[in-house]
Design an enzyme around this catalytic site. Sequence first.
Site, PDB file in Angstrom:
ATOM      1  N   GLY A 172       0.733  -1.074   0.113  1.00 33.98           N
ATOM      2  CA  GLY A 172       0.069   0.076  -0.143  1.00 33.98           C
ATOM      3  C   GLY A 172       0.773   1.325  -0.037  1.00 33.98           C
ATOM      4  O   GLY A 172       0.423   2.375   0.299  1.00 33.98           O
ATOM      5  N   HIS A 183       0.662   0.003 -13.769  1.00 38.05           N
ATOM      6  CA  HIS A 183       1.289  -1.429 -13.990  1.00 38.05           C
ATOM      7  C   HIS A 183       2.795  -1.182 -13.929  1.00 38.05           C
ATOM      8  O   HIS A 183       3.185  -0.095 -14.482  1.00 38.05           O
ATOM      9  CB  HIS A 183       0.948  -1.978 -15.422  1.00 38.05           C
TER      10      HIS A 183
HETATM   11  C1  GAR Z   1       3.142  -1.402  -7.680  1.00 40.34           C
HETATM   12  O1  GAR Z   1       4.630  -1.304  -7.915  1.00 40.34           O
HETATM   13  C2  GAR Z   1       2.373  -1.481  -8.665  1.00 40.34           C
HETATM   14  O2  GAR Z   1       2.557  -0.966  -9.711  1.00 40.34           O
HETATM   15  C3  GAR Z   1       2.134  -3.022  -8.700  1.00 40.34           C
HETATM   16  O3  GAR Z   1       2.170  -3.569  -7.271  1.00 40.34           O
HETATM   17  C4  GAR Z   1       3.029  -2.688  -6.503  1.00 40.34           C
HETATM   18  C5  GAR Z   1       2.177  -2.292  -5.224  1.00 40.34           C
HETATM   19  O4  GAR Z   1       3.094  -1.779  -4.703  1.00 40.34           O
HETATM   20  N1  GAR Z   1       1.060  -3.532  -9.520  1.00 40.34           N
HETATM   21  C6  GAR Z   1       0.842  -4.520 -10.082  1.00 40.34           C
HETATM   22  O5  GAR Z   1       1.921  -5.248 -10.172  1.00 40.34           O
HETATM   23  C7  GAR Z   1      -0.362  -4.708 -10.978  1.00 40.34           C
HETATM   24  N2  GAR Z   1      -0.424  -5.706 -12.017  1.00 40.34           N
HETATM   25  P1  GAR Z   1       2.572  -0.825  -3.290  1.00 40.34           P
HETATM   26  O6  GAR Z   1       1.459  -1.823  -2.645  1.00 40.34           O
HETATM   27  O7  GAR Z   1       3.533  -0.811  -2.465  1.00 40.34           O
HETATM   28  O8  GAR Z   1       1.652   0.339  -3.651  1.00 40.34           O
END
Ligand code: GAR
Length: 194
Positions: free
Chosen positions: A12, A104
Site C-alpha cells: 500500500g 502497472h
Molecule cells: C506497484 O509497483 C504496482 O505498480 C504493482 O504492485 C506494486 C504495489 O506496491 N502493481 C501490479 O503489479 C499490478 N499488475 P504498493 O502496494 O507498495 O503500492
Amino acid sequence: MVNVAIFASGNGTNAENIAKYFSVNSDIKITLIVSNRSDAYVHERAKKLCIPSITYNKSDFADGSAILKTLKDYEIDFIVLAGFLVKVPESILLSYPDRIVNIHPALLPKYGGKGMYGDHVHQAVKDSGEAQSGITIHYVNENYDEGNIIFQSYCDVLPNDTPDDIANKVHSLEYEHYPKIIEKTIKNTPLKIK
Ligand code: GAR
C-alpha cells in the site's frame, strides 16, 4: 468533492502516497480503501490515515454486488487500483465506465497479463535484458492490463541492476506521477456519476 476509492492488495505504499497527495487543498478525497486481503499492510496505513478500509473475499469479487453497494454508500465517483491483484467485477466496470484506472510497473503492452505483478514483472524485465522499464497508467477493462493507456514514464535498466533495483526505480516513478495523473484524469472526466 470527488470521492475516490483505492483498491489495493498488499503493502500500500502507492495508496498512502496518493492519499497524502490529496489530503491538502484538494477537491478530490480518498474516501475508502478496498482490499481482497485482511492481512494486507495497506489496512495499517489506512488506519494511520484515518481512511476506512474494508476487505472482501473471493466470492464477493466474483459477484460484485456487495462491493458495488458499498461504493454507492460511500458515494464513490472514481476508483484507483494501486497494487490490486484481482479482476474488477463486471458490475463495477459497468457502473464506472472510464472511471477506473490502474498502474502497472512496466511498459505495457510488454510484461502484462495474468500473473504479471510486482516482482514477477521486474524479474521478467531483467531476464529479457531490457535497457528500459517504467510505469503505465491505464483505464481498466475486463482484461488484465489491456485498457487504454493514459500515461507512460521510463527509467533506464543498467546491466548490473537487480530486480530490486528496477523495482526501486519504478516505485519512484509511481510516487512521482500516479497522483498527478489521477488528478488530471478526474478533472477530464464528467462526474458525478449515477
Ligand atoms: C506497484 O509497483 C504496482 O505498480 C504493482 O504492485 C506494486 C504495489 O506496491 N502493481 C501490479 O503489479 C499490478 N499488475 P504498493 O502496494 O507498495 O503500492
